[in-house]
Scaffold this active site. Structure first.
Site, PDB file in Angstrom:
ATOM      1  N   PRO A 208       0.833  -1.210   0.000  1.00 45.52           N
ATOM      2  CG  PRO A 208      -0.748  -1.536   1.679  1.00 45.52           C
ATOM      3  CD  PRO A 208       0.507  -2.103   1.107  1.00 45.52           C
ATOM      4  CB  THR A 210       4.349   1.082  -3.628  1.00 43.15           C
ATOM      5  OG1 THR A 210       3.223   0.239  -3.919  1.00 43.15           O
ATOM      6  CG2 THR A 210       5.093   0.527  -2.448  1.00 43.15           C
ATOM      7  CE  LYS A 212      -1.231  -1.343  -4.936  1.00 41.29           C
ATOM      8  NZ  LYS A 212      -0.515  -0.795  -3.780  1.00 41.29           N
ATOM      9  CB  THR A 213      -4.060   4.462  -7.177  1.00 38.14           C
ATOM     10  OG1 THR A 213      -4.452   3.325  -6.413  1.00 38.14           O
ATOM     11  CG2 THR A 213      -5.286   5.139  -7.719  1.00 38.14           C
ATOM     12  CG  HIS A 428      19.939 -13.036   6.354  1.00 39.05           C
ATOM     13  ND1 HIS A 428      19.652 -14.049   7.239  1.00 39.05           N
ATOM     14  CD2 HIS A 428      19.217 -13.309   5.233  1.00 39.05           C
ATOM     15  CE1 HIS A 428      18.806 -14.896   6.683  1.00 39.05           C
ATOM     16  NE2 HIS A 428      18.515 -14.466   5.456  1.00 39.05           N
ATOM     17  CD  GLU A 429      18.379 -10.710   2.307  1.00 35.96           C
ATOM     18  OE1 GLU A 429      18.530 -11.341   1.239  1.00 35.96           O
ATOM     19  OE2 GLU A 429      17.540 -11.024   3.177  1.00 35.96           O
ATOM     20  CG  HIS A 432      20.560 -15.333   1.197  1.00 39.14           C
ATOM     21  ND1 HIS A 432      20.416 -16.660   1.481  1.00 39.14           N
ATOM     22  CD2 HIS A 432      19.657 -14.685   1.983  1.00 39.14           C
ATOM     23  CE1 HIS A 432      19.478 -16.810   2.409  1.00 39.14           C
ATOM     24  NE2 HIS A 432      19.009 -15.618   2.731  1.00 39.14           N
TER      25      HIS A 432
HETATM   26  P1  ADP Z   1      -1.329   2.674  -3.800  1.00 35.87           P
HETATM   27  O1  ADP Z   1      -2.428   2.739  -4.799  1.00 35.87           O
HETATM   28  O2  ADP Z   1      -0.162   1.846  -4.248  1.00 35.87           O
HETATM   29  O3  ADP Z   1      -1.768   2.267  -2.429  1.00 35.87           O
HETATM   30  P2  ADP Z   1      -1.243   5.479  -4.279  1.00 35.87           P
HETATM   31  O4  ADP Z   1      -0.968   5.480  -5.719  1.00 35.87           O
HETATM   32  O5  ADP Z   1      -2.651   5.700  -3.880  1.00 35.87           O
HETATM   33  O6  ADP Z   1      -0.730   4.136  -3.602  1.00 35.87           O
HETATM   34  O7  ADP Z   1      -0.304   6.536  -3.568  1.00 35.87           O
HETATM   35  C1  ADP Z   1      -0.788   7.504  -2.682  1.00 35.87           C
HETATM   36  C2  ADP Z   1      -0.043   8.810  -2.846  1.00 35.87           C
HETATM   37  O8  ADP Z   1       1.320   8.670  -2.460  1.00 35.87           O
HETATM   38  C3  ADP Z   1      -0.009   9.261  -4.279  1.00 35.87           C
HETATM   39  O9  ADP Z   1      -1.107  10.040  -4.587  1.00 35.87           O
HETATM   40  C4  ADP Z   1       1.287  10.072  -4.334  1.00 35.87           C
HETATM   41  O10 ADP Z   1       1.079  11.368  -3.913  1.00 35.87           O
HETATM   42  C5  ADP Z   1       2.159   9.380  -3.343  1.00 35.87           C
HETATM   43  N1  ADP Z   1       3.047   8.425  -4.017  1.00 35.87           N
HETATM   44  C6  ADP Z   1       3.017   7.079  -3.880  1.00 35.87           C
HETATM   45  N2  ADP Z   1       3.968   6.503  -4.643  1.00 35.87           N
HETATM   46  C7  ADP Z   1       4.609   7.490  -5.287  1.00 35.87           C
HETATM   47  C8  ADP Z   1       5.693   7.529  -6.224  1.00 35.87           C
HETATM   48  N3  ADP Z   1       6.288   6.405  -6.639  1.00 35.87           N
HETATM   49  N4  ADP Z   1       6.089   8.723  -6.685  1.00 35.87           N
HETATM   50  C9  ADP Z   1       5.491   9.848  -6.267  1.00 35.87           C
HETATM   51  N5  ADP Z   1       4.461   9.879  -5.405  1.00 35.87           N
HETATM   52  C10 ADP Z   1       4.023   8.731  -4.882  1.00 35.87           C
HETATM   53 ZN    ZN Z   2      17.385 -15.268   3.932  1.00 33.82          ZN
HETATM   54 MG    MG Z   3      -4.425   2.385  -4.508  1.00 31.66          MG
END
Ligand code: ADP
Ligand code: ZN
Ligand code: MG
Length: 621
Positions: A208, A210, A212-213, A428-429, A432
């Site tokens: 969450p 990162t 994606k949306t 650890h890594e 490996h």
């Molecule tokens: P997810 O859908 O993966 O849970 P979101 O896309 O909703 O996450 O991210 C929430 C907010 O965090 C985005 O609107 C943005 O402002 C910020 N954010 C997250 N990832 C990035 C990124 N890689 N680069 C810039 N802003 C990010």
């Molecule tokens: Zn390991």
């Molecule tokens: Mg999302």
């Protein structure tokens, strides 16, 4: 709440108000009818006795003019004409001649008619409105209440993009993959003319926050095609049986609009393992998922619709979704490393007044485990802090304080790691990676990271060079050694071991057991298969094993497995002791920059001997 909702809400209130006034007005009028001195029955009597000379009917009101010159007021019942009513009350039509009484009916005044009609209709409108309002609330906003079966997908066009690739940082690989998808959509002919098959589905996987949306939105902004966005949880909202029809509706719209993108956020809400779990009813979800699969399979190769889905739980996704021809592209959004975090900070610091002393690199170093959403949140906190202290710019110590605030937040606590933990993970890594590289049979190390991924504290990405169908004994042994490398490094460096290797140990043990019981690779027990595997279909993917061997064989198997695992561990220890200097250098590098890629690894630890793909060398003797 947006202004549109506010407007609608005030209309509801106005309607309520008007409705209540009219109800009051009505009941008041009803009352005047009942308390009238002269009833209509009396009027009928007076006509019969020739007392009245004139009756003026004005709507329901009757103006009575008597022969003696006096006047009176009466009311007729609203549901029939005055004449009908007095006829019913015993007046005969002969008595209604102008000599006896003149009945004069005034044309209904337009205004009164409107009020009258409204008086009937408004309460209904009001009640209907109230229902509509309640429904809308219950469904958490969205479109009108009665089109349950229609998709609530929001359509965005690429004309005025709000998010572009410039707003996404720190996840270069994922961005690259999606840039390719954008190209498909921009110039499909280029790919089709070469016979390339355009991917149908792209699955974005990542923790969450990162991005994606965000990334999906950026794709829509860049591709300049319509973009339908819906969240998996919306499919499964309130009314059973609508999920599937919503999917159908959504895809119908999309197909009519191609080329376009359909984005299903949080697909795990519908895409969980089907049939897993005993007895529980997941019918709704299953039907929805089935419909998604049907739609995806029904696409022609020239239907230019690309489905992007996002999930933070790829582990619980139904395998059917991952089959070829469906979400055949999978894009992993890693947690950003130091460099990535710096890049994300740069994106979000854009347009914010920063003091000259602000150093984003230092901030990036101080925020291990932060994902994009955390960083955005942190910068926002810093800006609020600065504003509250009456500053015109955001200073470094504002950031320092806001980092602490974000870390102290409830959901972050579990994710932060102490310095000593970080060190242990680094060694650890590194363990490996070094063991894997020293063994020619083992697979290549592509990337090492001490950033948490799933449950693991860090990870070493080891990928096979080619798909193998045959796996040699030496290859399995080498894999076991590299799996043991993590634990061995901990032992050597810290003279203590941690729970961090539990997954490694599980895998090593499983490999050893398979060698002995499945693959006939143990000299002690010979080329035989021990135990029968039953698949318990109704439990999902659980396996149970049936023993078909004796107690003494079981003991032999256990001994043999222990022997294999033990010698793998010993080999790992030997290798790491021999390359202790490399172990230190690599761990150092990992602590410094959190990830080390293949190129950097080549510099630190050149591969000792060329690899031969892991197959045994032919015995020419
Ligand atoms: P997810 O859908 O993966 O849970 P979101 O896309 O909703 O996450 O991210 C929430 C907010 O965090 C985005 O609107 C943005 O402002 C910020 N954010 C997250 N990832 C990035 C990124 N890689 N680069 C810039 N802003 C990010
Ligand atoms: Zn390991
Ligand atoms: Mg999302």
């Amino acid at each position: 709440m947006d202004s549109g909702t506010n407007n609608r809400q005030s209309i509801i209130y106005i309607m309520l108000f008007v409705g209540i006034i009219i109800l009051v007005f009505y009941s008041f009028r009803q009352q005047t009818v009942t308390t009238e001195d002269i009833t209509i029955g009396q009027v009928a009597q007076e006509i019969k006795f020739g007392k009245l000379t004139r009756v003026i009917v004005n709507e329901d009101e009757l103006e009575l003019i008597y022969r003696d010159g006096t006047e009176g007021i009466s009311h007729k019942e609203p549901d029939a004409t005055f004449v009908q009513q007095i006829l019913e009350l015993g007046v005969i039509s002969a008595e209604l001649n102008p000599e006896n009484v003149i009945v004069e009916v005034k044309p209904p005044s337009a205004w009164f008619g409107v009020i009258n009609v409204l008086g009937y209709i408004l309460p209904f409108i009001m009640i209907a409105g109230l229902f509509w309002f309640v429904f809308r609330q219950a469904r958490g906003g969205g479109s009108a209440a009665m089109n349950f079966g229609q998709s609530k997908a929001r359509k965005l066009t690429g004309d005025n993009p709000t998010v572009t690739f410039d707003d996404v940082a720190g996840i270069p690989e994922a961005k690259e993959e999606l840039a390719e998808v954008v190209e498909f959509l921009r110039e499909p002919e280029k790919f089709i003319s070469l016979g390339a098959r355009i991917p149908k589905g792209v699955l974005l996987m990542g923790a969450p926050g990162t991005g994606k949306t965000l990334l999906a939105k950026a794709v829509s902004g860049e591709a300049g095609v319509p973009f339908y966005s819906i969240s998996g949880s919306e499919f499964v909202e309130m009314f059973v049986g609508v999920g599937a029809s919503r999917v159908r509706d959504l895809f119908d719209k999309a197909k009519g609009d191609s080329p376009c993108i359909v984005f299903v956020d949080e697909i795990d809400a519908v895409g969980r393992h089907r049939g897993a779990g005993l007895g529980g009813s997941h019918d709704e979800r299953e039907q929805t998922l089935n419909q998604i699969l049907v739609e995806m399979d029904g696409f022609d190769t020239d239907t230019n619709v690309i489905i992007i889905a996002a999930t933070n739980r790829p582990d619980i996704l139904d395998p059917a979704l991952l089959r070829p021809g469906r979400f055949d592209r999978r894009v992993i959004l890693d947690q950003p490393d130091i460099k990535g975090r710096e890049a994300i900070l740069e994106v979000h610091a854009r347009g914010k007044p920063l003091a000259p002393d602000v150093d984003l690199k230092t901030i990036a170093k101080a925020t291990p485990g932060f994902v994009g959403a955390d960083l955005e949140n942190m910068i926002n906190e810093a800006a609020i802090l600065a504003a509250r202290n009456g500053k015109k710019v955001i200073e470094q110590d504002d950031f320092q304080e806001s980092i602490e605030r974000v870390i102290a937040g409830p959901q972050r606590k579990s994710r932060i790691i102490s310095d000593i933990e970080k060190q242990i993970i680094a060694y650890h890594e590194a363990g490996h990676a070094i063991t894997a590289r020293s063994l020619p049979e083992a697979d290549h190390v592509h990337k090492i990271s001490i950033i948490a991924r799933g449950q693991a504290g860090g990870y070493t990405l080891i990928l096979p060079d080619s798909d193998r169908t045959l796996v040699s004994r030496n290859k399995i042994l080498a894999d076991m050694v590299s799996l043991m490398g993590g634990r061995a490094a901990e032992e050597i460096v810290f003279s203590d071991i941690t729970s961090g290797a539990s997954n490694d140990l599980e895998r090593v043990t499983k490999l050893a057991r398979e060698m002995v019981t499945r693959l006939g690779m143990s000299s002690e027990l010979g080329p035989m298969v021990y135990g029968k595997k039953d698949e318990m279909v109704f439990l999902g993917k659980e396996f149970t094993e049936q023993r078909d061997y004796s107690e003494s064989v079981a003991e032999k198997i256990d001994n043999e497995v222990r022997e294999l695992v033990g010698s793998a561990y010993q080999r790992a220890l030997d290798i790491l002791k021999e390359h202790r200097d490399v172990l230190e250098a690599l761990a150092e590098k990992l602590l410094e920059q959190e990830t080390v890629d293949k190129k950097e690894l080549d510099k630190i630890f050149p591969i000792p001997t060329p690899k031969d793909g892991g197959m045994p060398v032919k015995n020419t003797k």
